[in-house]
Each structure stands twice: as structure tokens, then as C-alpha cells.
Design an enzyme around this catalytic site. Structure first.
Site, PDB file in Angstrom:
ATOM      1  N   GLY A   1       0.766  -1.240   0.000  1.00 44.85           N
ATOM      2  CA  GLY A   1       0.000   0.000   0.000  1.00 44.85           C
ATOM      3  C   GLY A   1       0.795   1.288   0.000  1.00 44.85           C
ATOM      4  O   GLY A   1       0.207   2.363  -0.129  1.00 44.85           O
TER       5      GLY A   1
ATOM      6  N   GLU B   1       4.072  -6.698   1.906  1.00 44.32           N
ATOM      7  CA  GLU B   1       3.629  -7.096   0.560  1.00 44.32           C
ATOM      8  C   GLU B   1       3.630  -5.882  -0.368  1.00 44.32           C
ATOM      9  O   GLU B   1       2.596  -5.499  -0.913  1.00 44.32           O
ATOM     10  CB  GLU B   1       2.198  -7.657   0.624  1.00 44.32           C
ATOM     11  CG  GLU B   1       2.019  -8.905   1.450  1.00 44.32           C
ATOM     12  CD  GLU B   1       0.546  -9.212   1.748  1.00 44.32           C
ATOM     13  OE1 GLU B   1      -0.347  -8.445   1.332  1.00 44.32           O
ATOM     14  OE2 GLU B   1       0.292 -10.229   2.418  1.00 44.32           O
ATOM     15  N   PRO B   2       4.781  -5.257  -0.564  1.00 48.97           N
ATOM     16  CA  PRO B   2       4.797  -4.050  -1.398  1.00 48.97           C
ATOM     17  C   PRO B   2       4.760  -4.383  -2.877  1.00 48.97           C
ATOM     18  O   PRO B   2       5.422  -5.305  -3.346  1.00 48.97           O
ATOM     19  CB  PRO B   2       6.140  -3.402  -1.049  1.00 48.97           C
ATOM     20  CG  PRO B   2       7.024  -4.575  -0.734  1.00 48.97           C
ATOM     21  CD  PRO B   2       6.128  -5.616  -0.100  1.00 48.97           C
ATOM     22  N   GLY B   3       3.986  -3.633  -3.625  1.00 43.39           N
ATOM     23  CA  GLY B   3       3.959  -3.807  -5.072  1.00 43.39           C
ATOM     24  C   GLY B   3       4.424  -2.528  -5.739  1.00 43.39           C
ATOM     25  O   GLY B   3       5.571  -2.374  -6.137  1.00 43.39           O
ATOM     26  N   ARG B   4       3.507  -1.563  -5.779  1.00 45.49           N
ATOM     27  CA  ARG B   4       3.735  -0.307  -6.497  1.00 45.49           C
ATOM     28  C   ARG B   4       5.065   0.364  -6.150  1.00 45.49           C
ATOM     29  O   ARG B   4       5.773   0.836  -7.030  1.00 45.49           O
ATOM     30  CB  ARG B   4       2.584   0.649  -6.173  1.00 45.49           C
ATOM     31  CG  ARG B   4       2.555   1.871  -7.049  1.00 45.49           C
ATOM     32  CD  ARG B   4       1.504   2.882  -6.547  1.00 45.49           C
ATOM     33  NE  ARG B   4       0.271   2.304  -6.145  1.00 45.49           N
ATOM     34  CZ  ARG B   4      -0.838   2.247  -6.914  1.00 45.49           C
ATOM     35  NH1 ARG B   4      -0.833   2.776  -8.114  1.00 45.49           N
ATOM     36  NH2 ARG B   4      -1.939   1.699  -6.442  1.00 45.49           N
TER      37      ARG B   4
ATOM     38  N   ARG C   1      -5.191   3.011 -16.020  1.00 45.31           N
ATOM     39  CA  ARG C   1      -5.272   3.710 -14.733  1.00 45.31           C
ATOM     40  C   ARG C   1      -5.947   5.086 -14.828  1.00 45.31           C
ATOM     41  O   ARG C   1      -6.778   5.400 -13.966  1.00 45.31           O
ATOM     42  CB  ARG C   1      -3.886   3.846 -14.088  1.00 45.31           C
ATOM     43  CG  ARG C   1      -3.179   2.509 -13.830  1.00 45.31           C
ATOM     44  CD  ARG C   1      -1.989   2.632 -12.899  1.00 45.31           C
ATOM     45  NE  ARG C   1      -2.444   2.928 -11.549  1.00 45.31           N
ATOM     46  CZ  ARG C   1      -2.392   4.105 -10.990  1.00 45.31           C
ATOM     47  NH1 ARG C   1      -1.848   5.123 -11.616  1.00 45.31           N
ATOM     48  NH2 ARG C   1      -2.870   4.286  -9.776  1.00 45.31           N
TER      49      ARG C   1
ATOM     50  N   CYS D   1     -12.277   3.723 -29.439  1.00 42.73           N
ATOM     51  CA  CYS D   1     -13.587   4.344 -29.629  1.00 42.73           C
ATOM     52  C   CYS D   1     -14.363   4.422 -28.325  1.00 42.73           C
ATOM     53  O   CYS D   1     -15.383   3.743 -28.141  1.00 42.73           O
ATOM     54  CB  CYS D   1     -14.374   3.574 -30.679  1.00 42.73           C
ATOM     55  SG  CYS D   1     -13.442   3.468 -32.201  1.00 42.73           S
TER      56      CYS D   1
ATOM     57  N   TYR E   1       0.932  -1.727 -12.197  1.00 43.71           N
ATOM     58  CA  TYR E   1      -0.482  -1.804 -12.582  1.00 43.71           C
ATOM     59  C   TYR E   1      -0.712  -1.175 -13.956  1.00 43.71           C
ATOM     60  O   TYR E   1      -1.699  -0.469 -14.179  1.00 43.71           O
ATOM     61  CB  TYR E   1      -1.367  -1.147 -11.514  1.00 43.71           C
ATOM     62  CG  TYR E   1      -1.150  -1.735 -10.136  1.00 43.71           C
ATOM     63  CD1 TYR E   1      -1.541  -3.047  -9.879  1.00 43.71           C
ATOM     64  CD2 TYR E   1      -0.531  -1.021  -9.117  1.00 43.71           C
ATOM     65  CE1 TYR E   1      -1.328  -3.622  -8.634  1.00 43.71           C
ATOM     66  CE2 TYR E   1      -0.314  -1.589  -7.866  1.00 43.71           C
ATOM     67  CZ  TYR E   1      -0.717  -2.888  -7.629  1.00 43.71           C
ATOM     68  OH  TYR E   1      -0.501  -3.463  -6.417  1.00 43.71           O
TER      69      TYR E   1
HETATM   70  N1  LLP Z   1      -1.246  -7.155  -0.817  1.00 42.83           N
HETATM   71  C1  LLP Z   1      -2.512  -7.333  -1.218  1.00 42.83           C
HETATM   72  C2  LLP Z   1      -3.335  -8.342  -0.555  1.00 42.83           C
HETATM   73  C3  LLP Z   1      -3.037  -6.552  -2.264  1.00 42.83           C
HETATM   74  O1  LLP Z   1      -4.299  -6.724  -2.640  1.00 42.83           O
HETATM   75  C4  LLP Z   1      -2.224  -5.580  -2.900  1.00 42.83           C
HETATM   76  C5  LLP Z   1      -2.739  -4.750  -3.990  1.00 42.83           C
HETATM   77  C6  LLP Z   1      -0.888  -5.454  -2.458  1.00 42.83           C
HETATM   78  C7  LLP Z   1      -0.447  -6.246  -1.408  1.00 42.83           C
HETATM   79  C8  LLP Z   1       0.070  -4.494  -3.079  1.00 42.83           C
HETATM   80  O2  LLP Z   1      -0.310  -3.188  -2.885  1.00 42.83           O
HETATM   81  P1  LLP Z   1       0.659  -1.977  -3.319  1.00 42.83           P
HETATM   82  O3  LLP Z   1       1.885  -2.050  -2.443  1.00 42.83           O
HETATM   83  O4  LLP Z   1       1.001  -2.159  -4.731  1.00 42.83           O
HETATM   84  O5  LLP Z   1      -0.143  -0.765  -3.069  1.00 42.83           O
HETATM   85  N2  LLP Z   1      -4.697  -1.429  -9.868  1.00 42.83           N
HETATM   86  C9  LLP Z   1      -4.661  -0.426  -8.816  1.00 42.83           C
HETATM   87  C10 LLP Z   1      -4.055  -0.973  -7.547  1.00 42.83           C
HETATM   88  C11 LLP Z   1      -4.697  -2.231  -7.038  1.00 42.83           C
HETATM   89  C12 LLP Z   1      -4.050  -2.783  -5.811  1.00 42.83           C
HETATM   90  C13 LLP Z   1      -4.549  -4.149  -5.512  1.00 42.83           C
HETATM   91  N3  LLP Z   1      -3.946  -4.784  -4.366  1.00 42.83           N
HETATM   92  C14 LLP Z   1      -3.951   0.799  -9.346  1.00 42.83           C
HETATM   93  O6  LLP Z   1      -3.554   0.818 -10.502  1.00 42.83           O
HETATM   94  O7  LLP Z   1      -3.802   1.796  -8.616  1.00 42.83           O
END
Ligand code: LLP
Length: 423
Positions: A250, A284-287, A323, A353, A381
């Protein structure tokens, strides 16, 4: 531009051309065409090292594990890079597990999130002997118990509890409130843990939560963490000790000029919550690991002035980057080569379109037909959410490293798109 280009994994060289590491984006377009996602290996590595260093300092010898959220960018080259750096992975499907294993990831460092796991996915993950399943409901717990029983195995589980805190982010990416579909309600968690502890083929292993994405203030994350640590204490008092605690992902990134979470302070805050408890800290970092390490490179097809607005019609579209239309997300946009064209205010739109096919609105740019544009912060994403809408083949993905570049996913062809269809 409201922030220096270098925050976005790119820079302008002395001639004004935009480069990633030592590679000019114009040369990427020349070699691989457009639209094209371009990632910087150095920026990916730096983001990982920065988080790792913050956790290492805060934990001071205590265990922690970064489980990269694969969904943010699941390209095999990205996964392989993080695997080599020692990362674990947070997956949400059997497909993502297969990717992690293909990319050289360690199944023993994989946590499996998501609220709709099928029996087949559970079986696959049990065969691989993953670290932990993050369970989101009682029926899911029952199913996992019976799948594990049929295989003569015990499944390690965390409950993903819903701490009912407001992440204060866009409602579409907020997940920690009571009315969301995610997680086990905080009030129910103890009872469900008691049940989990009583099941023969389940082993309670952790406590997990995730409250939302692109959070720029860590107050709700800290609040969620203190709630799940209190839950872990209550479990220990009942004789159900946990081995790890995870406040999810997050952490927000800079798309424009956000003051986002300072990672050192966040790591210290998590450690303050944990104190001397003998648990592993998982994240659990993604972004934050990939978002600013990628751009979407696109070419202007037409300059289209109208009575009210000027449009730049580019060869990327909402099928490549959804996005902006889906979350009203803002991405910085820059002209890749210093152009002769005059600066004007443009809406940057794709050829699809749909009126929602707008990638950016009201941007000052000097760009003309045939010029290249880079849409920044497109590492997370972005490609992963691409579709074939309007029978548009998905874009190429390129990895830049130092002065070299390589294809990490070739551009789809029309044949790829229709493969599998029958009349
Ligand atoms: N853990 C869980 C259980 C999650 O559902 C997510 C993201 C993460 C970790 C990673 O979160 P992050 O660190 O990336 O914020 N498509 C959207 C974002 C969807 C996020 C879904 N879950 C966007 O483009 O902003």
C-alpha cells in the site's frame, strides 16, 4: 513538470533528450517500436534496496521478509531480478505462482493472497510448499483444510483480517473497510483463528492485513498494524502463537508532487509496534518497488485542434494503460525529444472508440506528429492491466540496464491476439 524527471526513473541529457539510465528513449522506440513499456533495472534494484535497508535498520537483526506483490508487474525479468535480490513474493493466483517459480523465485518465500482461491490453485501451492496462505473467509479455510487433507499435508495460514480502518485513498483501491469484500472481519478473527487451530490439516502461522493501495500517509497503516499486533497478542494468550505479522502493501509513490510515506519512518513505526515479539515482519509491497521504474513510450499520430481543446492522438491507449480512466489517475507526461513545435496545452488521447480513452488532460507539451511522448510512473499496474480491446495487440516490454536494452516481452501480433479463437 512539477518534480524532477529523475524521480521517475528517467532524466534529460545535455541535448534535452529523455534517457533511462544510459539509453535514450528515442533509441528504444527505434529498436522496439511503440507503444512500448520501458523499465529501468537500476531503478527497480534501487527501490528494492531502499526498502530492504530501511527494514534492516529498523529490525536490527530481527527477521523480516519483503514479499513483492506480483500483481503490480509480473514480467518474468522483474520477478527474476527481485528473486536474485532475495525477495519473497505475494501472489494471488496459480498463474502468478507459476511465474514466480519460472523466474527462479523461492516457493518457501511465497504468500498466497486473494479471496477466491480455487481447489486447483490450493493444490498447486501445496505441492510447491509455499510459505503461507492468506485466508479471507471461513469457507476458504474449510476448503483449504480438505484439499490439504486429500494430499496428506498441512497448510500454513494467516488470516487476512479486515482491521476496519479508512486508508483514505481512492475508493476503488481501498480495501480495509467493513463494507469491502476483503478479509475476515476484525470482530470475527479470534473465533476463526480458534477454528483454524482446531483443524487437522491447518497450521496457524501468521496474521495479515492489507488496507489499500497508493497510501500517501502512513497513519492508517500504523493503526492497522497496531490492531493486528494486538490480535497476535490475544492469540498468543490463547496458546495460538503466530510466527509472522504482515501489514500488507500500500505504500504510495510520487505520480505528481505527492508528499508520500517516508519509508525509514514507516519501518521504524512498524518496529515500534512489534517491539521484542519473536515474530517475522512481512510486507507485501507492489507499487513502491516498480511504479516509478517504468514508462510507457508512445508516438503522436495526429495533432488535432478543436474549437475547445487540442488533442494529441497517440498510439497508446486505455487498453495499454487503464489507470487514468479507471481511477482518475494522474501520470506525468514528457516529450522525449526537444521539439521544434511550440508548447501548447493538450489532452493526450488514444485511438480507442471510447470517450474515456484519455491518458492525460491539460498538459503543456511541445509535440508534433511523429514525436515521441513518455507517460511516466507506468511500472506498476500498467502492462499487467492491459487488454486487447479494439483488437489491439499488447505492447512490447523492454528492460534497460546501464547502456544496454533488451526485450523482456515481445510485442503481440494479430496472430497472438486471435490464437485460440474458432469460427
Ligand atoms: N497485498 C494485497 C493483498 C493486495 O491486494 C495488494 C494490492 C498489495 C499487497 C500491493 O499493494 P501496493 O503495495 O502495490 O499498493 N490497480 C490499482 C491498484 C490495485 C491494488 C490491488 N492490491 C492501481 O492501478 O492503482
Amino acid at each position: 513538470m512539477s518534480a524532477p524527471l529523475s524521480n521517475f526513473g528517467v532524466a534529460r541529457d545535455a541535448t534535452g533528450a529523455v534517457t533511462m539510465e544510459q539509453v535514450s528513449l528515442a533509441s528504444v522506440a527505434e529498436q522496439f517500436g511503440t507503444p512500448c513499456f520501458v523499465y529501468s533495472e537500476a531503478a527497480l534494484g534501487d527501490a528494492y534496496r531502499k526498502l530492504d535497508a530501511a527494514l534492516k535498520a529498523a529490525r536490527n537483526g530481527r527477521p523480516y521478509l519483503i514479499c513483492y506483490a506480483v500483481k503490480a508487474n509480473s514480467n518474468l525479468a522483474v520477478l527474476n531480478l527481485f528473486a536474485r535480490m532475495g525477495a519473497g513474493f505475494d501472489i494471488v493466483s496459480g498463474g502468478e505462482l507459476k511465474r514466480v517459480l519460472m523466474a527462479g523465485g523461492d516457493a518457501g518465500k511465497v504468500v498466497f493472497s486473494g479471496l477466491g482461491k480455487t481447489a486447483a490453485e490450493m493444490k498447486l501451492a501445496l505441492e510447491a510448499d509455499i510459505k503461507c496462505f492468506n485466508i479471507e473467509s471461513e469457507p476458504e479455510l474449510d476448503r483449504l483444510n480438505s484439499v490439504a487433507a486429500s494430499m496428506g499435508k498441512r497448510a500454513r495460514v494467516s488470516l487476512r483480517v479486515n482491521p476496519d480502518v479508512d486508508a483514505k485513498t481512492h475508493p476503488y483501491i481501498s480495501t480495509g473497510l467493513k463494507n469491502n469484500k476483503f478479509g475476515v472481519a476484525f470482530d470475527r478473527a479470534l473465533a476463526v483463528y480458534r477454528k483454524a487451530a482446531s483443524l487437522a490439516n491447518i497450521e496457524v502461522s501468521g496474521v495479515d492485513c492489507h488496507i489499500g493501495s497508493q497510501l500517501v500517509d502512513d497513519t492508517p497503516l500504523r493503526e492497522a498494524m497496531s490492531r493486528i499486533v494486538a490480535l497476535a497478542d490475544a492469540l498468543a494468550a490463547e496458546g495460538i502463537p503466530v510466527h509472522h505479522i504482515c501489514p500488507g502493501g500500500g505504500i504510495g509513490i510520487v505520480y505528481r508532487n505527492e508528499q508520500t510515506i517516508e519509508i525509514g519512518a514507516y519501518a521504524r513505526a512498524l518496529q515500534d509496534c512489534l517491539g521484542d515479539r519473536h515474530v517475522e515482519l512481512l510486507l507485501e509491497p507492489g507499487r513502491m518497488l516498480v511504479g516509478n521504474a517504468g514508462v510507457l513510450l508512445t508516438r503522436v499520430e495526429y495533432v488535432k485542434p478543436t474549437e475547445t481543446k487540442n488533442f494529441l492522438v497517440v498510439d497508446a491507449a486505455m487498453n495499454d494503460l487503464i489507470r487514468p480512466p479507471l481511477y482518475q489517475a494522474y501520470h506525468e507526461v514528457v516529450a522525449v525529444q526537444p521539439g521544434a513545435s511550440a508548447q501548447q496545452t493538450y489532452d493526450i488521447v488514444g485511438p480507442i472508440c471510447e470517450s474515456t480513452d484519455v491518458l492525460a488532460q491539460g498538459r503543456q507539451l511541445s509535440a508534433g506528429e511523429g514525436d515521441l511522448i513518455a507517460i511516466l510512473s507506468a511500472g506498476a499496474y500498467s502492462f499487467v492491466m492491459a487488454s486487447n480491446y479494439n483488437t489491439r495487440p499488447r505492447a512490447a516490454e523492454v528492460m534497460v540496464s546501464g547502456s544496454s536494452m533488451r526485450s523482456v516481452r515481445k510485442r503481440e501480433t494479430f496472430d497472438d491476439v486471435v490464437a485460440g479463437e474458432n469460427i
